[in-house]
Motif scaffolding. Sequence first.
Motif, mmCIF file in Angstrom:
data_model
loop_
_atom_site.group_PDB
_atom_site.id
_atom_site.type_symbol
_atom_site.label_atom_id
_atom_site.label_comp_id
_atom_site.label_asym_id
_atom_site.label_seq_id
_atom_site.Cartn_x
_atom_site.Cartn_y
_atom_site.Cartn_z
ATOM 1 N N PRO A 285 0.525 -1.197 0.041
ATOM 2 C CA PRO A 285 0.094 -0.028 -0.201
ATOM 3 C C PRO A 285 0.979 1.202 0.080
ATOM 4 O O PRO A 285 0.613 2.241 0.680
ATOM 5 C CB PRO A 285 -0.793 -0.113 1.222
ATOM 6 C CG PRO A 285 0.034 -0.968 2.277
ATOM 7 C CD PRO A 285 0.686 -1.867 1.322
ATOM 8 N N TRP B 174 7.993 -0.427 2.661
ATOM 9 C CA TRP B 174 7.125 -1.688 2.672
ATOM 10 C C TRP B 174 7.074 -2.377 1.420
ATOM 11 O O TRP B 174 6.939 -3.611 1.209
ATOM 12 C CB TRP B 174 5.620 -0.902 2.460
ATOM 13 C CG TRP B 174 5.071 -0.530 3.989
ATOM 14 C CD1 TRP B 174 5.645 -0.675 5.165
ATOM 15 C CD2 TRP B 174 3.878 0.322 4.032
ATOM 16 N NE1 TRP B 174 4.965 -0.238 6.142
ATOM 17 C CE2 TRP B 174 3.769 0.402 5.726
ATOM 18 C CE3 TRP B 174 3.047 0.776 3.453
ATOM 19 C CZ2 TRP B 174 2.781 1.024 6.324
ATOM 20 C CZ3 TRP B 174 1.890 1.779 3.962
ATOM 21 C CH2 TRP B 174 1.788 1.535 5.450
ATOM 22 N N GLY C 212 -0.991 4.418 3.258
ATOM 23 C CA GLY C 212 -1.382 3.068 3.235
ATOM 24 C C GLY C 212 -3.153 2.925 3.265
ATOM 25 O O GLY C 212 -3.475 1.688 2.887
ATOM 26 N N ALA C 213 -3.826 3.799 3.997
ATOM 27 C CA ALA C 213 -5.171 3.832 3.766
ATOM 28 C C ALA C 213 -5.780 3.482 2.413
ATOM 29 O O ALA C 213 -6.843 2.764 2.488
ATOM 30 C CB ALA C 213 -5.610 4.823 4.357
ATOM 31 N N LEU D 6 -5.193 -0.192 1.776
ATOM 32 C CA LEU D 6 -6.082 -0.957 2.658
ATOM 33 C C LEU D 6 -7.446 -1.074 2.311
ATOM 34 O O LEU D 6 -8.085 -2.109 2.321
ATOM 35 C CB LEU D 6 -5.732 -0.076 4.060
ATOM 36 C CG LEU D 6 -6.824 -1.016 5.282
ATOM 37 C CD1 LEU D 6 -6.329 -2.495 5.341
ATOM 38 C CD2 LEU D 6 -6.572 -0.106 6.347
ATOM 39 N N MET E 290 -1.367 -8.507 2.426
ATOM 40 C CA MET E 290 -0.949 -6.954 2.334
ATOM 41 C C MET E 290 -0.108 -6.639 3.247
ATOM 42 O O MET E 290 -0.035 -6.992 4.455
ATOM 43 C CB MET E 290 -2.052 -6.000 2.640
ATOM 44 C CG MET E 290 -1.866 -4.501 2.601
ATOM 45 S SD MET E 290 -3.365 -3.571 3.240
ATOM 46 C CE MET E 290 -3.254 -4.267 5.049
ATOM 47 N N MET F 161 2.102 -4.031 5.925
ATOM 48 C CA MET F 161 1.610 -2.939 6.602
ATOM 49 C C MET F 161 2.630 -2.554 7.828
ATOM 50 O O MET F 161 3.642 -3.613 7.964
ATOM 51 C CB MET F 161 0.125 -3.179 7.465
ATOM 52 C CG MET F 161 -0.132 -4.446 7.842
ATOM 53 S SD MET F 161 0.581 -4.727 9.696
ATOM 54 C CE MET F 161 -0.208 -3.492 10.395
ATOM 55 N N MET G 115 1.240 2.740 9.071
ATOM 56 C CA MET G 115 -0.174 2.711 8.631
ATOM 57 C C MET G 115 -1.101 3.173 9.977
ATOM 58 O O MET G 115 -2.112 3.900 9.805
ATOM 59 C CB MET G 115 -0.539 1.274 8.289
ATOM 60 C CG MET G 115 -2.104 1.108 7.629
ATOM 61 S SD MET G 115 -2.398 -0.450 7.079
ATOM 62 C CE MET G 115 -1.866 -0.452 5.393
ATOM 63 N N LEU H 205 -8.148 -1.357 10.330
ATOM 64 C CA LEU H 205 -7.457 -2.621 9.972
ATOM 65 C C LEU H 205 -8.151 -3.866 10.426
ATOM 66 O O LEU H 205 -7.912 -4.872 10.183
ATOM 67 C CB LEU H 205 -6.273 -2.401 10.619
ATOM 68 C CG LEU H 205 -4.884 -1.925 10.056
ATOM 69 C CD1 LEU H 205 -3.700 -2.079 10.923
ATOM 70 C CD2 LEU H 205 -4.552 -3.184 8.996
ATOM 71 N N ARG I 264 3.800 -10.053 12.357
ATOM 72 C CA ARG I 264 4.829 -9.228 12.201
ATOM 73 C C ARG I 264 6.010 -9.735 11.858
ATOM 74 O O ARG I 264 6.270 -10.927 12.272
ATOM 75 C CB ARG I 264 4.956 -8.521 13.472
ATOM 76 C CG ARG I 264 5.838 -7.205 13.791
ATOM 77 C CD ARG I 264 6.174 -7.055 15.202
ATOM 78 N NE ARG I 264 6.880 -7.988 15.983
ATOM 79 C CZ ARG I 264 7.014 -7.924 17.109
ATOM 80 N NH1 ARG I 264 6.446 -6.877 18.226
ATOM 81 N NH2 ARG I 264 7.551 -8.976 18.227
ATOM 82 N N ARG J 234 7.305 -4.005 10.601
ATOM 83 C CA ARG J 234 6.334 -4.011 9.369
ATOM 84 C C ARG J 234 5.913 -5.453 9.488
ATOM 85 O O ARG J 234 6.462 -6.231 10.088
ATOM 86 C CB ARG J 234 7.198 -3.896 8.368
ATOM 87 C CG ARG J 234 7.697 -2.406 7.996
ATOM 88 C CD ARG J 234 8.329 -2.078 6.798
ATOM 89 N NE ARG J 234 8.946 -0.846 6.447
ATOM 90 C CZ ARG J 234 10.176 -0.677 6.676
ATOM 91 N NH1 ARG J 234 11.111 -1.235 7.280
ATOM 92 N NH2 ARG J 234 10.435 0.743 6.686
ATOM 93 N N TYR K 253 -0.930 -8.532 6.534
ATOM 94 C CA TYR K 253 -2.270 -8.947 6.992
ATOM 95 C C TYR K 253 -2.953 -9.791 5.979
ATOM 96 O O TYR K 253 -2.139 -9.764 4.633
ATOM 97 C CB TYR K 253 -3.125 -7.853 7.079
ATOM 98 C CG TYR K 253 -3.399 -7.371 8.487
ATOM 99 C CD1 TYR K 253 -4.535 -7.213 9.009
ATOM 100 C CD2 TYR K 253 -2.278 -6.880 9.340
ATOM 101 C CE1 TYR K 253 -4.716 -6.698 10.270
ATOM 102 C CE2 TYR K 253 -2.336 -6.591 10.783
ATOM 103 C CZ TYR K 253 -3.553 -6.337 11.150
ATOM 104 O OH TYR K 253 -3.726 -6.069 12.631
#
Length: 322
Positions: free
Chosen positions: A37, A44, A74-75, A78, A93, A95, A99, A112, A120, A253, A256
């Motif tokens: 994103p 990222w 990143g929204a 997302l 994705m 993130m 984010m 989220l 993670r 980072r 998801y």
Amino acid sequence: MRRDQFLKSAAAFAALGATGALPLSAQAAAALKILVPANPGGGWDITGRALGKALQDAGAAGAVTFENKGGAAGAIGLAQFVNAAKGDPNAMMVMGAVMLGGLITSKQPVTLTQATPIARLTSEYNVFVLPANSPFKTMKDVVEALKKDPGSVKWGGGSRGATEHIAAAMLAREVGVDATKVNYVAFRGGGEAVAAILGGNVSIGGSGYSEFQPYIESGKMRPIAITAPQRIKGLDIPTMKELGYNVEIGNWRGVYGAPGITPQQRQALIDMVVKATKSKAWTEALEKNGWTPAVLTGKAFEDFVDGEFASLRAIMHKSGMV
């Protein structure tokens, strides 16, 4: 179709019917899709592509494709992921902390909690750099200019609410400057931020070491501080605390999965990611980018993200950002 191929296919479909998800061995042949994103060239993006290579290196995935969708910390990506990937067990994705900060400051309608926490991956700290020809030589020089005229110092980094933005606001507050007067220039991706720093369009830039590494090593950027609690091994960069500024903030980072996947599909993705982090390709990526391994999966990762939201919100409120 030969008989042996038919029997293998039948066995795979039988497993799917029993569990709601293909077993890891069957999923390895599937093509995974990783949404980044952010625009190309940033942390990222580097993370997503390193993970994709590691997934293939470990034999956890047969093929991996990538899509970049930057904007709004990143929204925007997302929102696309939540809407387009629903129920897709082969979609992930990238993130991270950035984010969370962006979602706090922008108050986006997407959250989220609509997606599925997987893992993670890494943690690192923000490095502040100057272009090689900058009139500033040290963080003390930057702070002195900040005190005289906050607007004269342009801070370049990721989207509003990124950890480097928060660090700049924390520093301003620490030295008696109204944090709301910090002149922060947000970029949609690391590549844009790097170009602005090298071009002298901002006074100082902040991000993870991995984004600046080639420019630091070539002498095009000069690192002057890092937001770590102590010096990072192998990096000759003083900490903010060492310089007398009580500023410490980490970046991390992760990945998801799509909304609406089953617990079995979620676990399959977790297993694939964990397998990837044990590969040679991932070990090489950690060393190359100066990342600290910080694997945390499933419910533990979900709880961690909840805690990070609360912690970042408190820091940002204290620094006048929200």
